[in-house]
Design an enzyme around this catalytic site. Structure first.
Site, PDB file in Angstrom:
ATOM      1  N   ARG A  44     -20.255  -2.860   5.113  1.00 34.15           N
ATOM      2  CA  ARG A  44     -19.070  -3.144   6.079  1.00 34.15           C
ATOM      3  C   ARG A  44     -19.081  -4.384   7.621  1.00 34.15           C
ATOM      4  O   ARG A  44     -18.092  -3.632   8.232  1.00 34.15           O
ATOM      5  CB  ARG A  44     -19.090  -1.944   6.631  1.00 34.15           C
ATOM      6  CG  ARG A  44     -18.564  -0.993   8.068  1.00 34.15           C
ATOM      7  CD  ARG A  44     -18.508   0.763   8.407  1.00 34.15           C
ATOM      8  NE  ARG A  44     -19.955   0.766   7.737  1.00 34.15           N
ATOM      9  CZ  ARG A  44     -20.410   0.743   8.837  1.00 34.15           C
ATOM     10  NH1 ARG A  44     -20.454   0.164  10.110  1.00 34.15           N
ATOM     11  NH2 ARG A  44     -22.325   1.497   8.708  1.00 34.15           N
ATOM     12  N   TYR A  96       7.518   0.092  16.467  1.00 31.46           N
ATOM     13  CA  TYR A  96       7.372   0.111  15.228  1.00 31.46           C
ATOM     14  C   TYR A  96       6.531   1.393  15.933  1.00 31.46           C
ATOM     15  O   TYR A  96       5.698   2.392  16.600  1.00 31.46           O
ATOM     16  CB  TYR A  96       6.322  -0.083  14.418  1.00 31.46           C
ATOM     17  CG  TYR A  96       5.952   0.158  12.947  1.00 31.46           C
ATOM     18  CD1 TYR A  96       6.621   1.066  12.326  1.00 31.46           C
ATOM     19  CD2 TYR A  96       4.198   0.630  13.551  1.00 31.46           C
ATOM     20  CE1 TYR A  96       5.729   1.850  11.798  1.00 31.46           C
ATOM     21  CE2 TYR A  96       3.790   1.361  12.308  1.00 31.46           C
ATOM     22  CZ  TYR A  96       4.263   2.144  11.491  1.00 31.46           C
ATOM     23  OH  TYR A  96       4.618   2.775  10.492  1.00 31.46           O
ATOM     24  N   ASP A 166       2.571  -8.033  18.154  1.00 29.37           N
ATOM     25  CA  ASP A 166       2.775  -7.768  16.871  1.00 29.37           C
ATOM     26  C   ASP A 166       4.400  -8.654  16.155  1.00 29.37           C
ATOM     27  O   ASP A 166       5.265  -8.716  16.362  1.00 29.37           O
ATOM     28  CB  ASP A 166       3.434  -6.306  16.859  1.00 29.37           C
ATOM     29  CG  ASP A 166       4.278  -5.767  15.290  1.00 29.37           C
ATOM     30  OD1 ASP A 166       4.229  -6.392  14.357  1.00 29.37           O
ATOM     31  OD2 ASP A 166       3.231  -4.765  15.316  1.00 29.37           O
ATOM     32  N   LYS A 191       2.957  -6.936   4.768  1.00 27.37           N
ATOM     33  CA  LYS A 191       4.751  -6.903   4.518  1.00 27.37           C
ATOM     34  C   LYS A 191       4.819  -8.463   4.176  1.00 27.37           C
ATOM     35  O   LYS A 191       4.079  -8.568   3.157  1.00 27.37           O
ATOM     36  CB  LYS A 191       5.424  -6.775   6.139  1.00 27.37           C
ATOM     37  CG  LYS A 191       4.791  -4.966   6.904  1.00 27.37           C
ATOM     38  CD  LYS A 191       6.210  -4.032   6.206  1.00 27.37           C
ATOM     39  CE  LYS A 191       5.537  -3.295   6.491  1.00 27.37           C
ATOM     40  NZ  LYS A 191       4.606  -2.394   7.039  1.00 27.37           N
TER      41      LYS A 191
HETATM   42  C1  LIG Z   1       6.058  -3.637  13.187  1.00 28.59           C
HETATM   43  C2  LIG Z   1       4.754  -3.165  12.193  1.00 28.59           C
HETATM   44  N1  LIG Z   1       3.491  -3.392  12.876  1.00 28.59           N
HETATM   45  C3  LIG Z   1       2.676  -2.525  11.998  1.00 28.59           C
HETATM   46  C4  LIG Z   1       3.388  -1.432  11.132  1.00 28.59           C
HETATM   47  C5  LIG Z   1       1.261  -0.783  11.060  1.00 28.59           C
HETATM   48  O1  LIG Z   1       1.145  -1.605   9.525  1.00 28.59           O
HETATM   49  P1  LIG Z   1       0.540  -0.899   8.032  1.00 28.59           P
HETATM   50  O2  LIG Z   1       1.633   0.182   7.971  1.00 28.59           O
HETATM   51  O3  LIG Z   1       0.237  -1.605   7.469  1.00 28.59           O
HETATM   52  O4  LIG Z   1      -0.624  -0.003   9.161  1.00 28.59           O
HETATM   53  C6  LIG Z   1       4.373  -1.747  10.891  1.00 28.59           C
HETATM   54  C7  LIG Z   1       4.858  -0.927   9.611  1.00 28.59           C
HETATM   55  O5  LIG Z   1       5.661  -0.833   8.880  1.00 28.59           O
HETATM   56  C8  LIG Z   1       5.116  -2.336  11.277  1.00 28.59           C
HETATM   57  O6  LIG Z   1       6.276  -2.842  10.931  1.00 28.59           O
END
Ligand SMILES: Cc1ncc(COP(=O)(O)O)c(C=O)c1O
Length: 366
Positions: A44, A96, A166, A191
């Site tokens: 961990r 998001y 982000d 992604k």
């Molecule tokens: C812009 C954005 N940030 C964060 C996330 C969260 O990522 P995760 O699904 O890998 O936890 C997503 C998921 O779709 C996203 O589109």
């Protein structure tokens, strides 16, 4: 060296042996005596496969990188490390959905105030007074709005406010938030960064080494760790990021242009289109405009007909994969979009095949 070449070699060992050593599966390591004498002690805390991946991410983003088991684990770590009770965070109304839910459900409980303002027009500028953290998402998911990172970072600095971006839709290859003045860049590596729709991962990169230590400690204490196999797959996939992005961004721009020219689609959302409200900013701060585009088919039945008629494109959530996918975003709730709003993730199929498929599905959808 060109960033494309750097990404190809990032985190790979220099010496003889495999190009990229296989994943290390270890819950514990043989490490007698003083733990400080050992690079690796417990699963961990650290893992050599993570170390190589983080070296690569650090090089991509131009900072210190900390890998997490998902994008949301990375987002939560930033909130947890940067914010304290009584603080204010300024967030986009259109980022998001789960990031906003986290602020509503969890930060509120901790006595942290969330101020919301749209990404478009740098509207968050008006809400910075007394804020501790400015959270940006550009281009935003799912409406691909754009804000000016450097401008907002300068304004935030005057208020003593940290900026986190982000960077999921762009990836560190297309946009460099730390170089534009952000203190933190965060991404869902589920992604485009990894691009094969086969892992969930996330990471945070920061300029300040002390902040990196605090994020790493958060990960250890909360157990928000990535699995070595996923990390190894991700690192393997990173080598093709420039190739994938070149194809995907090129096809996305061509497809957005084609959709706009049809005349039967009320709105196409893609920062690469000259008419997009954030186009000039995107041109300045991005190397290309990304692999996601959205468009409005107005009604649920029309959008559903379109999705069902697609042959090459799968109906699936998420984005950034080598395989194109699309979904009607309103099926989830949470985003301020019309019932016919389609988020379309452009893969690496031949552009003409994709254009043909989308065109026949739109024609059939009426
Ligand atoms: C812009 C954005 N940030 C964060 C996330 C969260 O990522 P995760 O699904 O890998 O936890 C997503 C998921 O779709 C996203 O589109």
């Amino acid at each position: 060296m060109h960033p494309d070449t750097r990404v190809l070699h990032a985190g790979y060992p220099a010496g003889p042996g495999p190009y990229l050593p296989g994943p290390t599966f270890a819950a514990t390591y043989v490490a007698p005596g003083d733990p400080a004498q050992h690079a690796y002690t417990y699963g961990r805390f650290h893992n050599p496969t993570w170390t190589a991946w983080e070296t690569a991410l650090a090089e991509l983003d131009g900072g210190h990188a900390i890998a997490f088991g998902s994008g949301m684990a990375a987002v939560s770590a930033v909130f947890g490390v940067v914010l304290s009770p009584g603080d204010v965070v300024v967030m986009p109304t259109d980022c998001y959905y789960t990031t906003r839910v986290l602020a509503r459900d969890w930060l509120a409980k901790l006595g942290i105030e969330t101020r919301l303002a749209p990404t478009r027009g740098n509207a968050q500028l008006e809400h910075l007074k007394g804020a501790r953290l400015l959270w940006l998402e550009t281009p935003s998911n799912p409406a691909l709005e754009v804000c000016d990172i450097a401008l907002l970072a300068r304004a935030a600095a005057e208020q003593g406010c940290l900026v986190a971006v982000d960077n999921t839709t762009a990836t560190g290859l297309l946009q460099q938030p730390l170089a534009l003045g952000a203190a933190l860049t965060v991404a869902s590596d589920t992604k485009a960064l990894t691009g094969h729709a086969d892992v969930t991962l996330g990471h945070v990169s920061v300029a300040d080494p002390d902040l990196a230590v605090r994020l790493r400690t958060w990960r250890t204490q909360h157990g928000a760790i990535p699995a070595p196999m996923e990390v190894w797959l991700a690192h393997r996939s990173l080598a093709t990021l420039p190739l994938r992005q070149e194809r995907q961004c090129g096809t996305a721009l061509a497809l957005a242009t084609l959709l706009e020219a049809r005349g039967d689609i009320s709105r196409v959302y893609y920062p690469g289109l000259p008419g997009h409200p954030g186009h000039e900013i995107a041109r300045r701060q991005m190397r290309a405009f990304g692999s996601v585009l959205s468009f409005d088919l107005d009604t649920e039945p029309r959008a559903e007909r379109f999705l069902k008629r697609l042959r090459l494109v799968r109906e699936a959530t998420s984005f950034g994969s080598v395989h194109s996918s699309a979904e009607r975003r309103a099926r989830w709730g949470g985003d301020a979009v019309s019932p016919g709003f389609i988020r379309f993730s452009v893969g690496v199929e031949h552009p003409q095949d994709l254009q043909r498929d989308v065109t026949q599905a739109l024609d059939a959808a009426g």
